[in-house]
Design a protein around this motif. Structure first.
Motif, PDB file in Angstrom:
ATOM      1  N   ASP A 196       0.813  -1.216   0.000  1.00 26.48           N
ATOM      2  CA  ASP A 196       0.000   0.000   0.000  1.00 26.48           C
ATOM      3  C   ASP A 196       0.848   1.270   0.000  1.00 26.48           C
ATOM      4  OD1 ASP A 196      -1.158  -2.336   1.312  1.00 26.48           O
ATOM      5  OD2 ASP A 196      -2.966  -1.127   1.599  1.00 26.48           O
ATOM      6  N   THR A 197       2.048   1.205   0.547  1.00 30.89           N
ATOM      7  CA  THR A 197       2.909   2.390   0.631  1.00 30.89           C
ATOM      8  C   THR A 197       4.149   2.220  -0.247  1.00 30.89           C
ATOM      9  OG1 THR A 197       3.905   1.449   2.632  1.00 30.89           O
ATOM     10  CG2 THR A 197       2.131   3.054   2.938  1.00 30.89           C
ATOM     11  N   ASN A 198       3.958   1.617  -1.419  1.00 33.43           N
ATOM     12  CA  ASN A 198       5.107   1.350  -2.291  1.00 33.43           C
ATOM     13  C   ASN A 198       5.713   2.610  -2.904  1.00 33.43           C
ATOM     14  OD1 ASN A 198       3.202   2.020  -4.213  1.00 33.43           O
ATOM     15  ND2 ASN A 198       3.025  -0.055  -5.057  1.00 33.43           N
ATOM     16  N   ARG A 257      14.212   7.996   3.113  1.00 37.48           N
ATOM     17  CA  ARG A 257      13.975   8.297   4.523  1.00 37.48           C
ATOM     18  C   ARG A 257      13.109   9.555   4.676  1.00 37.48           C
ATOM     19  NH1 ARG A 257      18.433   5.904   8.083  1.00 37.48           N
ATOM     20  NH2 ARG A 257      19.185   4.206   6.785  1.00 37.48           N
ATOM     21  N   GLU A 258      13.276  10.482   3.768  1.00 34.43           N
ATOM     22  CA  GLU A 258      12.435  11.678   3.801  1.00 34.43           C
ATOM     23  C   GLU A 258      10.977  11.313   3.521  1.00 34.43           C
ATOM     24  OE1 GLU A 258      11.272  15.691   4.143  1.00 34.43           O
ATOM     25  OE2 GLU A 258      12.952  14.505   4.914  1.00 34.43           O
ATOM     26  N   ASP A 259      10.771  10.346   2.611  1.00 33.23           N
ATOM     27  CA  ASP A 259       9.406   9.881   2.340  1.00 33.23           C
ATOM     28  C   ASP A 259       8.767   9.281   3.593  1.00 33.23           C
ATOM     29  OD1 ASP A 259       9.594  10.645  -0.289  1.00 33.23           O
ATOM     30  OD2 ASP A 259      10.022   8.627  -1.052  1.00 33.23           O
ATOM     31  N   VAL A 260       9.584   8.606   4.407  1.00 32.97           N
ATOM     32  CA  VAL A 260       9.064   8.024   5.646  1.00 32.97           C
ATOM     33  C   VAL A 260       8.472   9.120   6.525  1.00 32.97           C
ATOM     34  CG1 VAL A 260       9.677   6.800   7.768  1.00 32.97           C
ATOM     35  CG2 VAL A 260      10.644   6.056   5.583  1.00 32.97           C
ATOM     36  N   ARG A 261       9.132  10.270   6.546  1.00 37.70           N
ATOM     37  CA  ARG A 261       8.625  11.390   7.332  1.00 37.70           C
ATOM     38  C   ARG A 261       7.373  11.997   6.693  1.00 37.70           C
ATOM     39  NH1 ARG A 261       8.487  16.662   7.286  1.00 37.70           N
ATOM     40  NH2 ARG A 261       9.612  16.776   5.303  1.00 37.70           N
ATOM     41  N   ILE A 262       7.427  12.189   5.381  1.00 40.28           N
ATOM     42  CA  ILE A 262       6.325  12.857   4.678  1.00 40.28           C
ATOM     43  C   ILE A 262       5.041  12.033   4.747  1.00 40.28           C
ATOM     44  CG2 ILE A 262       5.509  13.588   2.404  1.00 40.28           C
ATOM     45  CD1 ILE A 262       8.443  14.303   1.750  1.00 40.28           C
ATOM     46  N   TYR A 263       5.180  10.728   4.567  1.00 39.56           N
ATOM     47  CA  TYR A 263       4.000   9.862   4.475  1.00 39.56           C
ATOM     48  C   TYR A 263       3.745   9.088   5.767  1.00 39.56           C
ATOM     49  CZ  TYR A 263       4.437  10.885  -0.494  1.00 39.56           C
ATOM     50  OH  TYR A 263       4.522  11.527  -1.707  1.00 39.56           O
ATOM     51  N   ASP A 266       0.312   7.683   6.319  1.00 44.54           N
ATOM     52  CA  ASP A 266      -0.015   6.556   5.441  1.00 44.54           C
ATOM     53  C   ASP A 266       0.515   5.243   6.011  1.00 44.54           C
ATOM     54  OD1 ASP A 266      -0.921   8.655   3.963  1.00 44.54           O
ATOM     55  OD2 ASP A 266       0.220   8.198   2.155  1.00 44.54           O
ATOM     56  N   TRP A 267       1.802   5.232   6.419  1.00 44.78           N
ATOM     57  CA  TRP A 267       2.326   3.961   6.922  1.00 44.78           C
ATOM     58  C   TRP A 267       1.768   3.622   8.302  1.00 44.78           C
ATOM     59  CZ3 TRP A 267       5.045   4.302  11.402  1.00 44.78           C
ATOM     60  CH2 TRP A 267       5.889   5.388  11.643  1.00 44.78           C
ATOM     61  N   GLU A 268       1.343   4.629   9.053  1.00 41.39           N
ATOM     62  CA  GLU A 268       0.680   4.335  10.323  1.00 41.39           C
ATOM     63  C   GLU A 268      -0.678   3.667  10.087  1.00 41.39           C
ATOM     64  OE1 GLU A 268       0.570   7.986  12.524  1.00 41.39           O
ATOM     65  OE2 GLU A 268       2.455   7.528  13.566  1.00 41.39           O
ATOM     66  N   GLU A 269      -1.404   4.137   9.068  1.00 41.87           N
ATOM     67  CA  GLU A 269      -2.679   3.497   8.723  1.00 41.87           C
ATOM     68  C   GLU A 269      -2.456   2.061   8.260  1.00 41.87           C
ATOM     69  OE1 GLU A 269      -4.721   5.848   5.859  1.00 41.87           O
ATOM     70  OE2 GLU A 269      -4.976   7.585   7.201  1.00 41.87           O
ATOM     71  N   LEU A 270      -1.401   1.856   7.471  1.00 44.97           N
ATOM     72  CA  LEU A 270      -1.083   0.500   7.022  1.00 44.97           C
ATOM     73  C   LEU A 270      -0.726  -0.391   8.211  1.00 44.97           C
ATOM     74  CD1 LEU A 270      -0.516  -1.639   4.891  1.00 44.97           C
ATOM     75  CD2 LEU A 270       1.793  -0.667   4.631  1.00 44.97           C
ATOM     76  N   LEU A 271       0.023   0.148   9.146  1.00 45.43           N
ATOM     77  CA  LEU A 271       0.385  -0.625  10.338  1.00 45.43           C
ATOM     78  C   LEU A 271      -0.854  -1.140  11.057  1.00 45.43           C
ATOM     79  CD1 LEU A 271       3.323   1.004  12.372  1.00 45.43           C
ATOM     80  CD2 LEU A 271       3.157  -1.336  11.523  1.00 45.43           C
ATOM     81  N   GLU A 272      -1.859  -0.295  11.174  1.00 49.68           N
ATOM     82  CA  GLU A 272      -3.076  -0.723  11.868  1.00 49.68           C
ATOM     83  C   GLU A 272      -3.736  -1.883  11.136  1.00 49.68           C
ATOM     84  OE1 GLU A 272      -7.049   1.048  14.048  1.00 49.68           O
ATOM     85  OE2 GLU A 272      -5.816   2.371  12.804  1.00 49.68           O
ATOM     86  N   ARG A 273      -3.800  -1.801   9.808  1.00 52.00           N
ATOM     87  CA  ARG A 273      -4.402  -2.897   9.044  1.00 52.00           C
ATOM     88  C   ARG A 273      -3.593  -4.185   9.208  1.00 52.00           C
ATOM     89  NH1 ARG A 273      -5.022   1.327   5.317  1.00 52.00           N
ATOM     90  NH2 ARG A 273      -3.378   0.568   3.928  1.00 52.00           N
TER      91      ARG A 273
END
Length: 346
Positions: free
Chosen positions: A123-125, A130-136, A139-146
């Motif tokens: 989902d977060t491809n 590393r900057e993308d990790v901060r920006i998004y 998104d990755w937190e929502e994916l973590l929940e799923r």
């Protein structure tokens, strides 16, 4: 021997752990919490997962281990995958997950005891840096929940198994010995080449104990390397298990990769002065002669036991932990494997 860690990577993994804990707190799941923030500060080919999912708040039921990297490490990196699977085996788990913020891949053992992919998330491809990790982050937190919700269903169905911390001593001891015996033996041989007194000591020890290893080892340096490793592990586990009743043993929490083996021996000397158990806490000779990787493993092993909130100590459990360590036929070698009589009264 200071740990070398890229602070950004470490802080992001801690954020993942904190996010998982917010998810588990907000829901009623078999997955009760995540841990690992106390162990990921040790860098390298370590024994334990970056993130551990627990089935209880005291962290005594281990559900699953995760290996976490930044997106500059490809999700199909072989070392990345093998590390996760190796650590799952050491913890007697039949599943594991790898995560690099861009992808997540869930593995489980098949009927042949091999790990195979059972689920992938992409989902977060679009996260590449590393900057993308901060920006998004959202998104990755929502994916973590799923991911957490879905993994929870595998445990509900019984497809994924868990491990009890108290039952792990045998597999962890075995893994520690397997990973470190050869390199510790090599270090011993190097030292003996420079130290005739040490060589004479090892020879004398081997002459007195050789028959105990008849089914196990035929090389004196490998045998003594095993004795050194087991001596460290026994002392660490015993101290962590008794520290809530014998508070002098709380000093074992000071063991980390930031100190030396000699420093750790001094910690055990302090513990012994205050609560005895000399036959458990006494060091075997030359036990400080460890390669850096072996000491990192031992330090990580201690940190792992230190984060478990151990409040009860069944005597039979401790006895099993101390006895199920090596394949020798006699348990009592210099008092190393005996359970102190006073323990039966605890």
């Amino acid at each position: 021997m200071r740990a070398i860690v890229r602070r950004n990577e470490r802080s992001w993994v801690i954020d993942v752990i904190e996010t998982i804990n917010r998810i588990t707190t907000a829901n009623q799941l078999l997955i009760q919490r995540a841990g690992g923030e106390n162990t990921i500060s040790i860098h390298g080919n370590t024994m334990f997962p970056d993130i551990i999912l627990y089935g209880d708040r005291t962290q005594s039921i281990i559900l699953q281990g995760w290996e976490a990297k930044m997106p500059d490490v490809p999700i199909n990196n072989e070392a990345f995958i093998q590390d996760a699977q190796r650590k799952a085996r050491a913890l007697n788990l039949n599943s594991c997950l790898i995560w690099n913020f861009q992808y997540a891949v869930l593995y489980a053992k098949d009927e042949n005891d091999n790990f195979t992919i059972v689920r992938q998330w992409d989902d977060t491809n679009y996260i590449h840096t590393r900057e993308d990790v901060r920006i998004y982050r959202c998104d990755w937190e929502e994916l973590l929940e799923r991911i957490i919700i879905e993994i929870n269903t595998y445990f509900l169905s019984g497809q994924f198994t868990n491990s009890q911390v108290y039952d792990l001593s045998e597999s962890l001891f075995s893994s520690m010995i397997q990973r470190n015996q050869d390199i510790v033996a090599e270090r011993l041989q190097q030292e003996v080449a420079r130290d005739a007194v040490m060589g004479a000591y090892v020879d004398d020890w081997w002459n007195g104990i050789q028959e105990e290893y008849v089914r196990d080892e035929n090389n004196r340096y490998r045998a003594y390397a095993k004795t050194i490793i087991v001596n460290w592990l026994n002392r660490i586990v015993f101290a962590h298990l008794i520290k809530n009743r014998q508070n002098a043993a709380l000093d074992v929490n000071e063991i980390s990769s930031d100190i030396t083996p000699a420093d750790a021996n001094e910690i055990f000397n302090r513990i012994t002065e205050r609560c005895d158990f000399y036959n458990i806490f006494s060091p075997v000779r030359y036990n400080e002669l460890l390669p850096e990787r072996s000491w990192l493993d031992i330090a990580h092993f201690s940190i792992f036991w230190g984060i478990q909130e151990i409040t009860e100590l069944p005597q039979v459990v401790l006895q099993n932990i101390l006895e199920n360590t090596t394949n020798i036929t006699r348990r009592e070698i210099n008092g190393q494997f005996t359970t102190p009589p006073v323990l039966a009264k605890m």
